[in-house]
Design a protein around this motif. Sequence first.
Motif, PDB file in Angstrom:
ATOM      1  N   SER A   1      -2.680  13.551   9.730  1.00  0.00           N
ATOM      2  CA  SER A   1      -2.801  14.282   8.465  1.00  0.00           C
ATOM      3  C   SER A   1      -2.196  15.671   8.678  1.00  0.00           C
ATOM      4  N   ASP A   2      -2.709  16.676   7.972  1.00  0.00           N
ATOM      5  CA  ASP A   2      -2.256  18.050   8.222  1.00  0.00           C
ATOM      6  C   ASP A   2      -2.914  18.648   9.466  1.00  0.00           C
ATOM      7  N   ALA A   3      -3.781  17.865  10.125  1.00  0.00           N
ATOM      8  CA  ALA A   3      -4.417  18.215  11.404  1.00  0.00           C
ATOM      9  C   ALA A   3      -5.336  19.430  11.308  1.00  0.00           C
ATOM     10  N   ASP A   4      -6.005  19.576  10.179  1.00  0.00           N
ATOM     11  CA  ASP A   4      -6.951  20.683  10.008  1.00  0.00           C
ATOM     12  C   ASP A   4      -8.212  20.361  10.807  1.00  0.00           C
ATOM     13  N   VAL A   5      -8.256  20.842  12.024  1.00  0.00           N
ATOM     14  CA  VAL A   5      -9.318  20.525  12.970  1.00  0.00           C
ATOM     15  C   VAL A   5     -10.696  20.931  12.440  1.00  0.00           C
TER      16      VAL A   5
ATOM     17  N   GLY B   1     -25.173   8.955   8.167  1.00  0.00           N
ATOM     18  CA  GLY B   1     -25.204   7.714   8.937  1.00  0.00           C
ATOM     19  C   GLY B   1     -24.067   6.779   8.580  1.00  0.00           C
ATOM     20  N   ARG B   2     -22.896   7.356   8.279  1.00  0.00           N
ATOM     21  CA  ARG B   2     -21.761   6.572   7.798  1.00  0.00           C
ATOM     22  C   ARG B   2     -20.531   6.670   8.698  1.00  0.00           C
ATOM     23  N   GLY B   3     -20.736   6.754  10.004  1.00  0.00           N
ATOM     24  CA  GLY B   3     -19.608   6.725  10.926  1.00  0.00           C
ATOM     25  C   GLY B   3     -18.904   8.053  11.046  1.00  0.00           C
ATOM     26  N   ASP B   4     -17.578   7.969  11.208  1.00  0.00           N
ATOM     27  CA  ASP B   4     -16.791   9.176  11.428  1.00  0.00           C
ATOM     28  C   ASP B   4     -15.506   9.133  10.621  1.00  0.00           C
ATOM     29  N   ILE B   5     -14.737  10.197  10.743  1.00  0.00           N
ATOM     30  CA  ILE B   5     -13.514  10.356   9.959  1.00  0.00           C
ATOM     31  C   ILE B   5     -12.508   9.239  10.235  1.00  0.00           C
ATOM     32  N   GLY B   6     -12.432   8.788  11.489  1.00  0.00           N
ATOM     33  CA  GLY B   6     -11.494   7.720  11.842  1.00  0.00           C
ATOM     34  C   GLY B   6     -11.821   6.396  11.178  1.00  0.00           C
ATOM     35  N   ARG B   7     -13.089   6.166  10.933  1.00  0.00           N
ATOM     36  CA  ARG B   7     -13.506   4.925  10.262  1.00  0.00           C
ATOM     37  C   ARG B   7     -13.134   4.943   8.783  1.00  0.00           C
ATOM     38  N   HIS B   8     -13.237   6.105   8.158  1.00  0.00           N
ATOM     39  CA  HIS B   8     -12.966   6.215   6.726  1.00  0.00           C
ATOM     40  C   HIS B   8     -11.497   6.499   6.411  1.00  0.00           C
ATOM     41  N   PHE B   9     -10.827   7.219   7.322  1.00  0.00           N
ATOM     42  CA  PHE B   9      -9.428   7.619   7.103  1.00  0.00           C
ATOM     43  C   PHE B   9      -8.634   7.339   8.378  1.00  0.00           C
TER      44      PHE B   9
ATOM     45  N   PRO C   1      -0.792   4.475   6.734  1.00  0.00           N
ATOM     46  CA  PRO C   1       0.255   5.355   6.211  1.00  0.00           C
ATOM     47  C   PRO C   1      -0.171   6.146   4.969  1.00  0.00           C
ATOM     48  N   HIS C   2      -1.202   5.681   4.275  1.00  0.00           N
ATOM     49  CA  HIS C   2      -1.690   6.396   3.090  1.00  0.00           C
ATOM     50  C   HIS C   2      -2.143   7.815   3.439  1.00  0.00           C
ATOM     51  N   TYR C   3      -2.615   8.010   4.671  1.00  0.00           N
ATOM     52  CA  TYR C   3      -3.144   9.310   5.069  1.00  0.00           C
ATOM     53  C   TYR C   3      -2.143  10.156   5.858  1.00  0.00           C
ATOM     54  N   ALA C   4      -0.927   9.660   6.027  1.00  0.00           N
ATOM     55  CA  ALA C   4       0.092  10.416   6.762  1.00  0.00           C
ATOM     56  C   ALA C   4       0.400  11.719   6.033  1.00  0.00           C
ATOM     57  N   GLY C   5       0.158  12.841   6.698  1.00  0.00           N
ATOM     58  CA  GLY C   5       0.462  14.145   6.140  1.00  0.00           C
ATOM     59  C   GLY C   5      -0.504  14.627   5.063  1.00  0.00           C
ATOM     60  N   ILE C   6      -1.553  13.885   4.792  1.00  0.00           N
ATOM     61  CA  ILE C   6      -2.478  14.258   3.721  1.00  0.00           C
ATOM     62  C   ILE C   6      -3.156  15.596   4.023  1.00  0.00           C
ATOM     63  N   ALA C   7      -3.398  16.358   2.988  1.00  0.00           N
ATOM     64  CA  ALA C   7      -4.152  17.609   3.129  1.00  0.00           C
ATOM     65  C   ALA C   7      -5.609  17.245   3.406  1.00  0.00           C
ATOM     66  N   SER C   8      -6.144  17.755   4.493  1.00  0.00           N
ATOM     67  CA  SER C   8      -7.508  17.406   4.897  1.00  0.00           C
ATOM     68  C   SER C   8      -8.556  17.842   3.886  1.00  0.00           C
ATOM     69  N   ILE C   9      -8.242  18.804   3.039  1.00  0.00           N
ATOM     70  CA  ILE C   9      -9.195  19.198   1.997  1.00  0.00           C
ATOM     71  C   ILE C   9      -9.453  18.020   1.056  1.00  0.00           C
ATOM     72  N   LYS C  10      -8.468  17.142   0.889  1.00  0.00           N
ATOM     73  CA  LYS C  10      -8.668  15.939   0.078  1.00  0.00           C
ATOM     74  C   LYS C  10      -9.657  14.992   0.752  1.00  0.00           C
ATOM     75  N   LEU C  11      -9.648  14.956   2.068  1.00  0.00           N
ATOM     76  CA  LEU C  11     -10.602  14.122   2.795  1.00  0.00           C
ATOM     77  C   LEU C  11     -12.016  14.670   2.617  1.00  0.00           C
ATOM     78  N   VAL C  12     -12.159  16.000   2.695  1.00  0.00           N
ATOM     79  CA  VAL C  12     -13.465  16.626   2.485  1.00  0.00           C
ATOM     80  C   VAL C  12     -13.968  16.328   1.078  1.00  0.00           C
ATOM     81  N   LYS C  13     -13.099  16.440   0.091  1.00  0.00           N
ATOM     82  CA  LYS C  13     -13.499  16.157  -1.289  1.00  0.00           C
ATOM     83  C   LYS C  13     -13.915  14.698  -1.451  1.00  0.00           C
TER      84      LYS C  13
END
Length: 159
Positions: free
Chosen positions: A37-41, A55-63, A68-80
């Motif tokens: 993604s944009d690698a916003d650590v 209790g729903r796993g981690d970021i790698g499980r969800h994204f 390829p859908h998440y390639a370069g994605i802005a991590s703020i979208k993942l937070v939202k």
Amino acid sequence: MNIRVGQGFDVHRWIEGRPLMLGGIEVPHNQGLLGHSDADVLLHAICDALLGAMGRGDIGRHFPDNDPHYAGIASIKLVKHVYGYMQEQGWQLINLDATVICQQPKLAPHIPRMETVIAAALGCDVEQVNVKATTTEKLGFTGRNEGVAAQCVVLLQRP
């Protein structure tokens, strides 16, 4: 009332030719972070803490980083997205406390803006979000400027 704590941790390596995204903002620096993604650590650690508290796993499980859908994605979208999931499950954020660990750049001037962006993405007051930055006094991989780490703890409630 159901109360849960979650913690998150993430690391990314420095790379040339990318902007440095931290806390949902671009921080002026001569390098960025390597990631699918944009690698916003910082935001990745926040997602892991929120998902962990639910209790729903981690970021790698969800994204997954092989999607390829998440390639370069802005991590703020993942937070939202995680925030939307929190709402569906009836969770509310009580507070979030995060630390970015890096030798450079100096982050103090950028932290208030990060907190504002994070609070907006999580639908909460900025007073519920605390971001800090520290160095490792030139020790370890962050001290050698090989990368950046972030950790986060959250407290959620579900009435």
